[in-house]
Design an enzyme around this catalytic site. Sequence first.
Site, PDB file in Angstrom:
ATOM      1  N   HIS A  17       7.539   5.414   0.856  1.00  7.79           N
ATOM      2  CA  HIS A  17       8.166   4.182   0.361  1.00  7.79           C
ATOM      3  C   HIS A  17       8.958   4.462  -0.922  1.00  7.79           C
ATOM      4  O   HIS A  17      10.080   3.991  -1.087  1.00  7.79           O
ATOM      5  CB  HIS A  17       7.107   3.128   0.017  1.00  7.79           C
ATOM      6  CG  HIS A  17       6.300   2.626   1.179  1.00  7.79           C
ATOM      7  ND1 HIS A  17       4.957   2.881   1.308  1.00  7.79           N
ATOM      8  CD2 HIS A  17       6.645   1.866   2.239  1.00  7.79           C
ATOM      9  CE1 HIS A  17       4.508   2.288   2.400  1.00  7.79           C
ATOM     10  NE2 HIS A  17       5.502   1.670   2.997  1.00  7.79           N
ATOM     11  N   TYR A  67       0.854  -1.183   0.000  1.00  9.37           N
ATOM     12  CA  TYR A  67       0.000   0.000   0.000  1.00  9.37           C
ATOM     13  C   TYR A  67       0.899   1.245   0.000  1.00  9.37           C
ATOM     14  O   TYR A  67       0.893   2.059   0.908  1.00  9.37           O
ATOM     15  CB  TYR A  67      -1.001   0.021   1.159  1.00  9.37           C
ATOM     16  CG  TYR A  67      -2.282   0.665   0.690  1.00  9.37           C
ATOM     17  CD1 TYR A  67      -3.179  -0.052  -0.102  1.00  9.37           C
ATOM     18  CD2 TYR A  67      -2.572   1.993   0.959  1.00  9.37           C
ATOM     19  CE1 TYR A  67      -4.321   0.539  -0.599  1.00  9.37           C
ATOM     20  CE2 TYR A  67      -3.718   2.588   0.466  1.00  9.37           C
ATOM     21  CZ  TYR A  67      -4.583   1.850  -0.305  1.00  9.37           C
ATOM     22  OH  TYR A  67      -5.713   2.449  -0.805  1.00  9.37           O
TER      23      TYR A  67
HETATM   24  P1  AMP Z   1       5.992  -0.442   5.974  1.00  6.85           P
HETATM   25  O1  AMP Z   1       5.430  -0.763   4.645  1.00  6.85           O
HETATM   26  O2  AMP Z   1       5.162   0.489   6.785  1.00  6.85           O
HETATM   27  O3  AMP Z   1       6.456  -1.658   6.730  1.00  6.85           O
HETATM   28  O4  AMP Z   1       7.318   0.392   5.697  1.00  6.85           O
HETATM   29  C1  AMP Z   1       8.331  -0.086   4.842  1.00  6.85           C
HETATM   30  C2  AMP Z   1       9.507   0.857   4.905  1.00  6.85           C
HETATM   31  O5  AMP Z   1       9.092   2.157   4.503  1.00  6.85           O
HETATM   32  C3  AMP Z   1      10.091   1.011   6.322  1.00  6.85           C
HETATM   33  O6  AMP Z   1      11.502   1.083   6.230  1.00  6.85           O
HETATM   34  C4  AMP Z   1       9.482   2.314   6.781  1.00  6.85           C
HETATM   35  O7  AMP Z   1      10.257   2.976   7.757  1.00  6.85           O
HETATM   36  C5  AMP Z   1       9.459   3.088   5.483  1.00  6.85           C
HETATM   37  N1  AMP Z   1       8.491   4.193   5.539  1.00  6.85           N
HETATM   38  C6  AMP Z   1       7.175   4.120   5.858  1.00  6.85           C
HETATM   39  N2  AMP Z   1       6.634   5.350   5.858  1.00  6.85           N
HETATM   40  C7  AMP Z   1       7.626   6.216   5.560  1.00  6.85           C
HETATM   41  C8  AMP Z   1       7.713   7.645   5.421  1.00  6.85           C
HETATM   42  N3  AMP Z   1       6.655   8.422   5.616  1.00  6.85           N
HETATM   43  N4  AMP Z   1       8.906   8.175   5.112  1.00  6.85           N
HETATM   44  C9  AMP Z   1      10.008   7.389   4.926  1.00  6.85           C
HETATM   45  N5  AMP Z   1       9.997   6.053   5.030  1.00  6.85           N
HETATM   46  C10 AMP Z   1       8.828   5.477   5.350  1.00  6.85           C
END
Ligand code: AMP
Length: 283
Positions: free
Chosen positions: A37, A32
């Site tokens: 990301h 999503y």
């Molecule tokens: P997730 O899909 O939430 O598990 O996140 C996957 C990766 O994206 C992880 O390394 C998160 O820290 C990074 N991430 C999620 N949201 C953000 C954001 N707003 N800014 C930078 N990195 C993000």
Amino acid sequence: MQTITSTEELRTTVKNWKRDGLRVGFVPTMGYLHEGHLSLMKQAKKAGDKVICSIFVNPTQFNDKKDFEAYPIDLKRDAALLESVGVDLLFAPNVSEIYGTPGTAQSWVTVEELSKPWEGAHRPGHFRGVTTVVSILFNLVSPDFAVFGEKDFQQLRLIEQMVTDLKFDVEIIRGALIREPDGLAMSSRNVRLSPEARTAALAISRGLFRARAKFQSGERSRQALVDTVRSELSDSELVKIEYIDLAAEDTLEVSDQLSRPARLLVAAFVGGVRLIDNVAIGD
Ligand code: AMP
């Protein structure tokens, strides 16, 4: 862009790339996807020759079954976004590809101290699920480097510690936290916010920015900085604070020493959706 669901095919592809001397970057996600990301993908693209993104909603890191079931999924949209930023391979395994036949896996990876405070205290078992799935993914992908976002600052620190302790041959690169134009930290969970909760959620970044501004104009009391954030968040009935505090960047322990790099950390439920955010504080 290739989409692969099987480990065998993934391993063959990466082996061929490495044989050709290419540097392989990896960005694990739960899908999503949003601009936060995608900024990590772009960073990986700059740092390496090939970029692999994984999308896997990891059941073992959800301490709340309802949160897991409500986690948004749209693989088709995600694949198009990844293609648009030049990602080379999407790895989208199912649960048994990662954990084998249900009920058979017995091994966990735990980072002891760093997993205890903050998110660890409020989400029992969460980090054990994260560090275990990241270890499995590192073993399957064998990347030269991996990019993790500062949005999940404690998670990033755990992964850095795990890689050091367990001698993973993977370089960890930090990616900056990306925000919406109005300040809200981008998150896959933001789509679950009602319009009222979306407005109320702005108090989190507003509070963090106000506290950071106070620090920059000379405030050196941890309590004063924490209270600054708290007073922004206390205005709305939709907001239920889990924690607000200042933690040392390295140990994640509560920090009164503002001469060292620290993070002001917030976790709160807003209209029933759990959000986290942080800003860097320190000289
Ligand atoms: P997730 O899909 O939430 O598990 O996140 C996957 C990766 O994206 C992880 O390394 C998160 O820290 C990074 N991430 C999620 N949201 C953000 C954001 N707003 N800014 C930078 N990195 C993000």
